[in-house]
Every structure is written in structure tokens, then in C-alpha cells.
Design a protein around this motif. Structure first.
Motif, short mmCIF file in Angstrom:
data_model
loop_
_atom_site.label_atom_id
_atom_site.label_comp_id
_atom_site.label_asym_id
_atom_site.label_seq_id
_atom_site.Cartn_x
_atom_site.Cartn_y
_atom_site.Cartn_z
N GLN A 1 0.82 -1.21 0.00
CA GLN A 1 0.00 0.00 0.00
C GLN A 1 0.86 1.26 0.00
O GLN A 1 0.50 2.26 -0.63
CB GLN A 1 -0.95 -0.01 1.20
N THR A 2 1.99 1.22 0.68
CA THR A 2 2.90 2.36 0.67
C THR A 2 3.49 2.57 -0.72
O THR A 2 3.60 3.69 -1.22
CB THR A 2 4.03 2.16 1.69
N VAL A 3 3.86 1.47 -1.36
CA VAL A 3 4.38 1.54 -2.73
C VAL A 3 3.31 2.11 -3.65
O VAL A 3 3.57 3.01 -4.46
CB VAL A 3 4.81 0.14 -3.22
N GLN A 4 2.09 1.63 -3.50
CA GLN A 4 1.01 2.08 -4.37
C GLN A 4 0.70 3.56 -4.17
O GLN A 4 0.40 4.28 -5.13
CB GLN A 4 -0.25 1.26 -4.11
N ALA A 5 0.78 4.04 -2.93
CA ALA A 5 0.51 5.45 -2.68
C ALA A 5 1.49 6.34 -3.44
O ALA A 5 1.10 7.39 -3.99
CB ALA A 5 0.60 5.73 -1.18
N GLN A 6 2.75 5.93 -3.52
CA GLN A 6 3.74 6.71 -4.26
C GLN A 6 3.46 6.66 -5.76
O GLN A 6 3.63 7.66 -6.47
CB GLN A 6 5.14 6.17 -3.95
N ILE A 7 3.04 5.51 -6.24
CA ILE A 7 2.71 5.38 -7.66
C ILE A 7 1.52 6.26 -8.02
O ILE A 7 1.52 6.96 -9.03
CB ILE A 7 2.44 3.91 -8.01
N ARG A 8 0.50 6.23 -7.18
CA ARG A 8 -0.70 7.02 -7.47
C ARG A 8 -0.40 8.52 -7.43
O ARG A 8 -0.95 9.29 -8.24
CB ARG A 8 -1.81 6.67 -6.47
N ALA A 9 0.44 8.94 -6.50
CA ALA A 9 0.78 10.36 -6.40
C ALA A 9 1.41 10.84 -7.70
O ALA A 9 1.09 11.94 -8.19
CB ALA A 9 1.71 10.60 -5.22
N ARG A 10 2.31 10.04 -8.28
CA ARG A 10 2.96 10.43 -9.54
C ARG A 10 1.98 10.32 -10.71
O ARG A 10 1.99 11.15 -11.63
CB ARG A 10 4.19 9.57 -9.77
#
Length: 213
Positions: free
Chosen positions: A197-206
Motif C-alpha cells: 500500500q505504501t508503494v502504491q501510494a507513491q505510484i498514485r501520487a505520480r
């Protein structure tokens, strides 16, 4: 075509076991929630001819495949993928999410098989006809951790690429990071050792930058 009506093209890269499937699952679900049409695909593969090439490249028991032949087969699959699937989807306004693209060939055949990054990149530049992703997401993970993940996964025998040795996978990691550093404006490197989920949050932000760009 009006640029605003064209879809966006995202590639997810990284070594085996880095979590690409999980992150694409999450990203596809989120983009769909935003009301966007998504076409999820993979390399090698994505087209009928590409899936046949995938079988030749990854399955054991297909006979010897030397590194140069391997590189050309990947490029052939990619050429079909771009012409037959990716470009038509983008023209239709669809967002395309691909599991692997050119960076994988430069990493696996260029450095992993030691054919030379520049030579492999040139072949693939011709194969894709200039189509670069709007964003390439690199999931960076220590190969030792990746091996532990794949062992814990326990879903069968490793394919030809996954079965390569430790030095091979160390070279892959270096290749992905070097490619990202050279063109940082179109890459996002994420520490894949973090929870999904932490990885995904960074992907979604970009990715949101593309949504509003």
C-alpha cells in the motif's frame, strides 16, 4: 489526434519478485475508479504472436536460445505489441498499463546477457517506432529479497529468466536504476521492500500528475 483525448501509457518495470503484478492490480483498480478505460497487458506477449513468442522465451524445454536470438525475439514481440495493441488503445483514449517494456530488454539482454545496453536499446528503438511510456515505474528490490519472495510464493518452477544466477539479477537491478537516472523526468523509482500500500501510494501520487497534466 487531440492530445487530451489520447490515452496514457504506463510501464511497470523491475526484477522478478519485485511485486509488479500486485502494483498493476492496485493501479488498474484505482484508475478504473477514476472513470478511465484501462487496457492491461504484458511483455513478452499482449498479442497472439507475442504470446507464442513468450512461450518460446520463458518456458523450459524449448531448446537452446542464444542471447542474440533471445533479444531479437523480445523485440519482435514488442513490435507487434505496439502496432497491434498499444497504439490502437491509446488512440481510443484508453490508458495502457504494461508489465515490462523496453527497459526490461536493455536490462535482461543488454546487461544480464551482456550483449551491451546500447545495442539492445537501438534494436528496440526501431521496434517500437518511437513510442515511449508517459511514465515508467521501476520497482527496486534487492535480488536476495526478491528470491525469498519467489520461494515463499511457491507457485511452481521458475521460468528461464527467473532461473538465472545471482550475478545476472544484480546486473538487472543496476540496469534499471541507471536507465531511470538518465531520464528521471519520465521515471519513478520506488523502494519495493515497503509494504504494497505504501508503494502504491507513491505510484498514485505520480500518476495523478498525468491525470491533471
Amino acid at each position: 489526434m487531440n492530445e487530451r483525448t489520447r490515452g496514457r501509457f504506463l510501464a511497470v518495470e523491475g526484477g522478478d519478485g519485485a511485486g509488479k503484478t500486485t502494483q498493476i492490480d492496485l493501479l488498474e483498480a484505482w484508475l478504473t475508479e477514476q472513470g478511465l478505460a484501462c487496457d492491461r497487458t504484458r511483455e513478452p506477449g499482449g498479442t497472439p504472436v507475442g504470446e507464442k513468442i513468450r512461450s518460446l522465451l520463458l518456458e523450459h524445454g524449448q531448446g537452446e536460445i542464444d542471447p542474440r536470438t533471445e533479444a531479437l525475439l523480445f523485440a519482435a514481440s514488442r513490435a507487434a505489441h505496439v502496432v497491434q495493441r498499444i497504439e490502437p488503445a491509446l488512440r481510443a483514449g484508453t490508458w495502457v498499463l504494461t508489465d515490462r517494456y523496453v527497459d526490461s530488454s536493455v536490462a535482461y539482454q543488454g546487461l544480464g546477457r551482456e550483449l551491451g545496453a546500447e545495442a539492445v536499446a537501438q534494436v528496440n528503438d526501431w521496434a517500437i517506432g518511437g513510442l515511449q511510456p508517459d511514465l515508467t515505474i521501476v520497482l527496486d528490490l534487492d535480488p536476495a529479497v526478491a528470491r525469498e519472495r519467489m520461494a515463499a510464493r511457491g507457485d511452481g518452477r521458475a521460468d528461464r529468466m527467473e532461473s538465472a544466477g545471482e550475478e545476472f539479477h544484480a546486473r538487472l537491478r543496476t540496469a534499471f536504476l541507471d536507465r531511470a537516472a538518465a531520464e528521471s523526468h519520465r521515471y519513478l523509482v520506488v523502494d519495493a521492500a515497503q509494504d504494497p500500500q505504501t508503494v502504491q501510494a507513491q505510484i498514485r501520487a505520480r500518476t495523478e500528475e498525468l491525470l491533471h497534466g
